[in-house]
Each structure stands twice: as structure tokens, then as C-alpha cells.
Design a protein around this motif. Structure first.
Motif, short mmCIF file in Angstrom:
data_model
loop_
_atom_site.label_atom_id
_atom_site.label_comp_id
_atom_site.label_asym_id
_atom_site.label_seq_id
_atom_site.Cartn_x
_atom_site.Cartn_y
_atom_site.Cartn_z
N PHE A 44 0.89 -1.24 0.19
CA PHE A 44 0.39 0.29 0.08
C PHE A 44 0.98 1.03 0.15
CE2 PHE A 44 -3.62 2.83 0.98
CZ PHE A 44 -3.20 3.48 2.01
N LEU A 45 0.76 2.52 -0.86
CA LEU A 45 1.39 3.28 -1.21
C LEU A 45 0.13 4.61 -0.48
CD1 LEU A 45 2.67 3.52 -4.56
CD2 LEU A 45 3.83 2.91 -1.87
N ALA A 46 -0.65 4.94 -0.79
CA ALA A 46 -1.55 5.82 -0.60
C ALA A 46 -3.43 6.07 -0.86
CB ALA A 46 -1.13 7.57 -1.22
N GLY A 47 -4.28 6.16 0.09
CA GLY A 47 -5.51 5.81 0.18
C GLY A 47 -6.49 7.45 -0.21
N ILE A 48 -7.30 7.37 -0.84
CA ILE A 48 -8.42 8.57 -0.56
C ILE A 48 -9.21 8.10 -0.83
CG2 ILE A 48 -7.72 9.20 -2.88
CD1 ILE A 48 -7.90 11.95 -2.62
N THR A 49 -10.42 9.21 0.37
CA THR A 49 -11.73 8.76 0.07
C THR A 49 -12.10 9.77 -1.18
OG1 THR A 49 -12.21 10.84 1.95
CG2 THR A 49 -12.17 8.40 1.87
N TRP A 50 -12.97 9.51 -2.07
CA TRP A 50 -13.84 10.35 -2.95
C TRP A 50 -14.86 11.06 -2.54
CZ3 TRP A 50 -11.66 9.31 -7.84
CH2 TRP A 50 -11.92 9.65 -8.74
N SER A 51 -15.63 11.09 -1.82
CA SER A 51 -16.18 11.89 -1.63
C SER A 51 -15.95 13.27 -0.56
CB SER A 51 -17.25 11.79 -0.47
OG SER A 51 -17.21 10.96 0.76
N GLY A 52 -15.06 13.10 0.60
CA GLY A 52 -14.52 13.92 0.89
C GLY A 52 -12.88 14.20 1.35
N GLY A 53 -12.18 13.71 0.23
CA GLY A 53 -10.80 13.61 0.39
C GLY A 53 -9.78 13.58 1.23
N SER A 54 -10.31 12.35 1.96
CA SER A 54 -9.34 11.76 3.27
C SER A 54 -8.09 11.71 2.78
CB SER A 54 -10.07 11.29 4.39
OG SER A 54 -11.62 12.54 5.16
N THR A 55 -7.31 11.83 2.88
CA THR A 55 -5.82 10.76 2.40
C THR A 55 -5.08 9.82 4.04
OG1 THR A 55 -4.72 12.66 3.17
CG2 THR A 55 -5.85 12.31 0.63
N ARG A 56 -4.65 8.97 2.94
CA ARG A 56 -3.71 8.31 3.66
C ARG A 56 -2.23 7.52 3.25
NH1 ARG A 56 -5.24 1.99 7.35
NH2 ARG A 56 -3.14 2.10 7.83
N TYR A 57 -1.52 7.54 3.75
CA TYR A 57 0.06 7.97 3.31
C TYR A 57 0.48 6.36 3.80
CZ TYR A 57 -0.96 11.80 0.76
OH TYR A 57 -1.38 12.45 -0.21
N ALA A 58 1.58 5.15 3.17
CA ALA A 58 2.93 5.06 4.30
C ALA A 58 3.81 5.33 4.51
CB ALA A 58 2.71 3.77 2.69
N ASP A 59 4.41 5.52 5.44
CA ASP A 59 5.33 6.33 5.55
C ASP A 59 6.34 6.09 4.73
OD1 ASP A 59 5.42 4.45 9.60
OD2 ASP A 59 4.30 6.50 8.43
N SER A 60 6.72 5.24 4.20
CA SER A 60 7.41 4.66 3.06
C SER A 60 7.51 6.31 1.94
CB SER A 60 7.85 3.30 1.86
OG SER A 60 6.55 3.10 1.51
N VAL A 61 6.52 6.44 1.91
CA VAL A 61 6.53 7.44 0.67
C VAL A 61 5.54 9.14 1.37
CG1 VAL A 61 6.08 5.93 -1.58
CG2 VAL A 61 3.47 7.17 0.98
N LYS A 62 5.58 8.73 2.45
CA LYS A 62 4.92 10.18 3.64
C LYS A 62 6.37 11.27 2.70
CE LYS A 62 2.44 9.19 6.57
NZ LYS A 62 2.24 8.98 7.87
N GLY A 63 5.60 12.50 2.49
CA GLY A 63 6.44 13.59 2.08
C GLY A 63 7.05 14.15 0.82
#
Length: 121
Positions: A44-63
Motif C-alpha cells: 500500500f502506498l496511499a489512499g483517498i476517499t472520493w467524497s471527502g478527500g481524506s487521505t492516508r499514506y504509507a510511511d515509505s512515501v509520506k512527504g
């Protein structure tokens, strides 16, 4: 049914940037980017919700990586900066109908065909 088509992969030198796109037909709740390098598990690298735009990142790619979506175009993006040779992999977009961004590969039931990203040193 959701169909996902990735584009934007290619060859880039270390330190460079690429932007991946994922065009979606149909609509669901959560979209994510994963990658799989040879002889390694899909991660997993990153995810996003379509409606609200919430995001989440793996530590390996954050930034370094940024996920975004354009609702009008029904397209998700992954902006990748400061690329390293270890970022070389096949990159996949995925989607599911859960109400939260899950990093578990098995939680995603829709997958694109993948796009190759190669970072040269």
C-alpha cells in the motif's frame, strides 16, 4: 462494477518526478495506490476517499508522494517526487466500498492492470 485504468508510468532518473493517473468508470468509496516490485509483496502506498478527500499514506512515501482526485474527471492521481531506484515497481490503482482507507491489499476488490515505473540511478 468499477473499471480502473492506470497511465503515466515510464522511465525517470533518480530525483525526478512522475504523475500517475487512474481513470475510473463507475464510482465507489475508497481508492488507493499500490506497487509491487519483483519478488516482493504488493504494498500500500496511499489512499483517498472520493467524497471527502481524506487521505492516508504509507510511511515509505509520506512527504514524497501525493494522492489526489478530480471528481469531474472521475480520475485519481499519484504525484511522485524525489524518486529513488527502490521506487521501481509496477504501480496499481485499486478501489473498494469500505468506509475507511484500508492498507490491506485483500480489502480492495477492484484493480487496474498496472503501469511500470522504472527509476534509474
Amino acid at each position: 462494477q468499477v473499471r480502473l485504468v492506470e497511465s503515466g508510468g515510464g522511465l525517470v532518473q533518480a530525483g525526478g518526478s512522475l504523475r500517475l493517473s487512474c481513470a475510473a468508470s463507475g464510482r465507489t468509496v475508497v481508492y488507493g495506490w499500490f506497487r509491487q516490485a519483483p519478488e516482493k509483496e504488493r504494498e500500500f502506498l496511499a489512499g483517498i476517499t472520493w467524497s471527502g478527500g481524506s487521505t492516508r499514506y504509507a510511511d515509505s512515501v509520506k512527504g514524497r508522494f501525493t494522492i489526489s482526485r478530480d471528481n469531474a474527471k472521475n480520475t485519481m492521481y499519484l504525484q511522485m517526487n524525489s524518486l529513488k531506484p527502490e521506487d521501481t515497481a509496477v504501480y496499481y490503482c485499486a478501489a473498494n466500498s469500505q468506509l475507511y482507507i484500508d492498507s490491506n491489499t485483500g480489502s480492495y476488490n477492484y484493480w487496474g492492470q498496472g503501469t511500470q515505473v522504472t527509476v534509474s540511478s
